[in-house]
Design a protein around this motif. Sequence first.
Motif, mmCIF file in Angstrom:
data_model
loop_
_atom_site.group_PDB
_atom_site.id
_atom_site.type_symbol
_atom_site.label_atom_id
_atom_site.label_comp_id
_atom_site.label_asym_id
_atom_site.label_seq_id
_atom_site.Cartn_x
_atom_site.Cartn_y
_atom_site.Cartn_z
ATOM 1 N N GLN A 31 62.440 63.523 118.174
ATOM 2 C CA GLN A 31 62.253 64.434 117.230
ATOM 3 C C GLN A 31 61.119 64.001 115.796
ATOM 4 N N ARG A 32 61.434 62.744 115.524
ATOM 5 C CA ARG A 32 60.619 62.243 114.515
ATOM 6 C C ARG A 32 59.026 62.208 114.867
ATOM 7 N N VAL A 33 58.916 61.799 116.517
ATOM 8 C CA VAL A 33 57.441 62.072 116.854
ATOM 9 C C VAL A 33 57.014 63.377 116.680
ATOM 10 N N ALA A 57 70.020 69.743 118.649
ATOM 11 C CA ALA A 57 69.909 69.233 120.127
ATOM 12 C C ALA A 57 70.335 67.577 120.079
ATOM 13 N N LEU A 58 70.596 67.369 118.817
ATOM 14 C CA LEU A 58 70.948 65.920 118.917
ATOM 15 C C LEU A 58 72.280 65.270 119.091
ATOM 16 N N VAL A 93 71.566 62.393 114.082
ATOM 17 C CA VAL A 93 71.175 63.703 112.978
ATOM 18 C C VAL A 93 70.537 62.860 111.669
ATOM 19 N N GLY A 94 71.051 62.111 111.050
ATOM 20 C CA GLY A 94 70.984 61.285 109.987
ATOM 21 C C GLY A 94 69.477 60.863 109.868
ATOM 22 N N GLU A 95 68.895 60.333 110.753
ATOM 23 C CA GLU A 95 67.658 59.594 110.773
ATOM 24 C C GLU A 95 66.617 60.781 110.604
ATOM 25 N N VAL A 129 63.970 61.907 107.225
ATOM 26 C CA VAL A 129 62.362 62.145 107.349
ATOM 27 C C VAL A 129 62.224 63.352 106.788
ATOM 28 N N ILE A 130 62.825 64.537 107.249
ATOM 29 C CA ILE A 130 62.487 65.737 106.690
ATOM 30 C C ILE A 130 62.656 65.746 105.081
ATOM 31 N N ARG A 131 63.730 64.925 104.311
ATOM 32 C CA ARG A 131 63.691 64.842 103.135
ATOM 33 C C ARG A 131 62.670 64.352 102.247
#
Lengths: 209, 238, 273
Positions: free
Chosen positions: C174-176, C197-198, C203-205, C209-211
């Motif tokens: 999801q980060r990619v 879906a995680l 979820v935290g990581e 990134v979104i933050r």
Amino acid sequence: MRGIEITITVLILSAIFGYLFAFIAGLCRLSTNPILRGFTSFYVEIFRGTSLIVQLFWLYYAIPMLFGIDLGSNLLAGVLAISLNYGAYMSEIVRGSILAVSKGQSEAATALNMSRFQRMRLVIFPQAVRMMLPEFGNYLIQMLKATSLVSLIGMHDILYHGNILRSSDLSAAPTVYLLILVFYFIMALPLIFLTRKGEAISKKGVASQ
Amino acid sequence: MNWRWDMFFEALPYVLQGIGVTIGLTFACYLFALIVGFGWTFLRRIPNKTINWIITWIMEFIRSTPPLVQLFFIFFAWPMVPYVGVTLSPFASAVLGLGIHFSTYIGEVYRSGIEGVEKGQWEASRALNFSTTQKWTKIILPQAIPPTIPMLGNYLIIMFKEVPLAATIGVVGILHMAESFGSVNFRYLEAYTIVALIFLALSYPSAILINKLERKMNRRFDKKAALNSMNESKGAVS
Amino acid sequence: MSESVVTKEHSQDTQTENKDVIVSYKNITKSFGDVEVLKGINLDIKPAEKVALIGPSGSGKTTIIRMLMTLEQPTSGEIIVDGKNLWHMEKNGDLVPANEKHLREVRGDIGMVFQHFNLFPHMTILENCMTAPIHVQKEDKASAKERSIEMLKKVGLGDKLDNYPSQLSGGQKQRVAMARALVMRPKIMLFDEVTSALDPELVGEVLEVIRDIAKEGEMAMVLVTHEMEFALDIADRVIFLDNGVIAEEGTPSEVLEHSDNERLQQFLHRFRS
Ligand SMILES: Nc1ncnc2c1ncn2[C@@H]1O[C@H](COP(=O)(O)OP(=O)(O)O)[C@@H](O)[C@H]1O
Ligand SMILES: [Mg+2]
């Protein structure tokens, strides 16, 4: 043993044209143009609905009569029959594989603002081709087997030479046909391993639903 | 264009005389392949690596060499083999040749059916202390056979289309009739067209039928997938 | 831009030319067959605004953002993106349904991250990020590569450049996906339940990134999410969607803590317990 170069020539040409027809027909059947779609469906159903040997005889004996043209050579008739026949079968694989790439892939490509053509070329097609590989390998072996039919329209392939040998010495028949079978098997071996390799590749790198 | 309807109508009854043989041969080959296929499946389950390897390659050999050559071998060469050789009629040769060729495919279909039965089912039948016969007849086969039915149906159609090969060793099916009509009248066009039309008329509807059956089967056996996707959308709530 | 003050009351101004609005939904409805899923949505999003979209499953959250990404066509109404009509174009003075070319022109400013990642499995992580800048934005290869690497480093995956998606965990995938969308430099980013879906521990990581992206502030963001704490933390505005209409909207604290909408209370209750 003689005639092997004819067998291999027919196989290579049939494979090239077979895959070509498969891609053209497979893509046409996915097109939005109803005439194109109808026409390709007609081709696919005709060739899947009848026997290869009937198609071969039809192309070789009937077509020249129907149009008063000669296909020129039995090589052309043989290659056309085999490639049109297997092209029709394989077009279903092309179509099925493209449809099997998950919808999310095309949506992600849209979200990256790719054009319809770019979505196909960069995202869908590379994944679909991976899915096609094992079946394409299987059909290559089928095409190899099918090349034996060209002896029936007078091409001098391995089987033709075998038949000649047999008719000059009837007691040689077991040796002759066993040898021919072994020859075909030796030619099939690399294709069998190629197919297995294709299976391994296709297991990686595909997002299907 | 050089099409002659008079020839067409003259050839039609002539060619049709062969249809009984063509269809009869199809079913005879099919039945033979279904039975021999069982043999392959059984042989491949022998828990011995060497035997397994040999059987696998024998099947591979039969499958990847041309059925036409196999027919010639059985019809022309087998009678010449010392001691065991016997002369077979063209029909019997075709049943044997095409039947054995396709039995290797049918055997794979059976195998995929058996392997498709979940591991848990085998374990459960052991846990319930079934005998070997009971395990197969009550648990495994009832689950293994239904999913293979569409595939087996497909092979019937495929074999139907391979049967005209038998014309080359003198089985008088529709293709052979068309050939002889053609050589007598020097008109191959109409006769071969009739053969093509007969094949189309018989195999196209059967293919559609099989397709329907397959979809029906898929729906029945895809309950698990449907359940999964349901859970997924439920999961989105929380 | 990050310090841009957000007006508390929802702007009723529906003028197309409004410079303060980057996306505007005007009376949007959407039906699937006979079922009307969205029943008249009016929504303006300002540049750099962070909007959280919440609501029960099936209320139409996904459909709202998919229409903006051009993955779903509205049944009626209009969506204006940066002053341009998304689903219609002008032809000889008439407004006609947009063609592919028009859609491509307008949606270039929009990026999206999906619930199920939808990474391209036949490409490496780096290729996943580089492909669109090169082929869509015609950026030269070297600079696209450089920016992609930089972006992947930013989401903490600088050491995975040559891995394939199948070799990554869900959180990494999801980060990619976020890096892939970010290298396109969109003005608006859409997130559709990107953490649901995680596995819980991953979820935290992703939220982290979104933050970070949100803090940089230049991009408008629409987040469909069930992470209420997170929404409270980063959103400028929270919208509660129910039965195909906007049932409540306001600042996070107004909606999540001080609303007396009964349906909203029921909905929130399920998350607290
Ligand atoms: N492609 C579609 N075809 C038919 N119905 C759909 C489709 N997409 C969504 N829906 C329906 O529209 C409603 C809203 O869906 P969605 O926007 O996904 O809701 P949410 O994201 O809030 O859970 C649901 O009832 C869903 O079943
Ligand atoms: Mg949703």
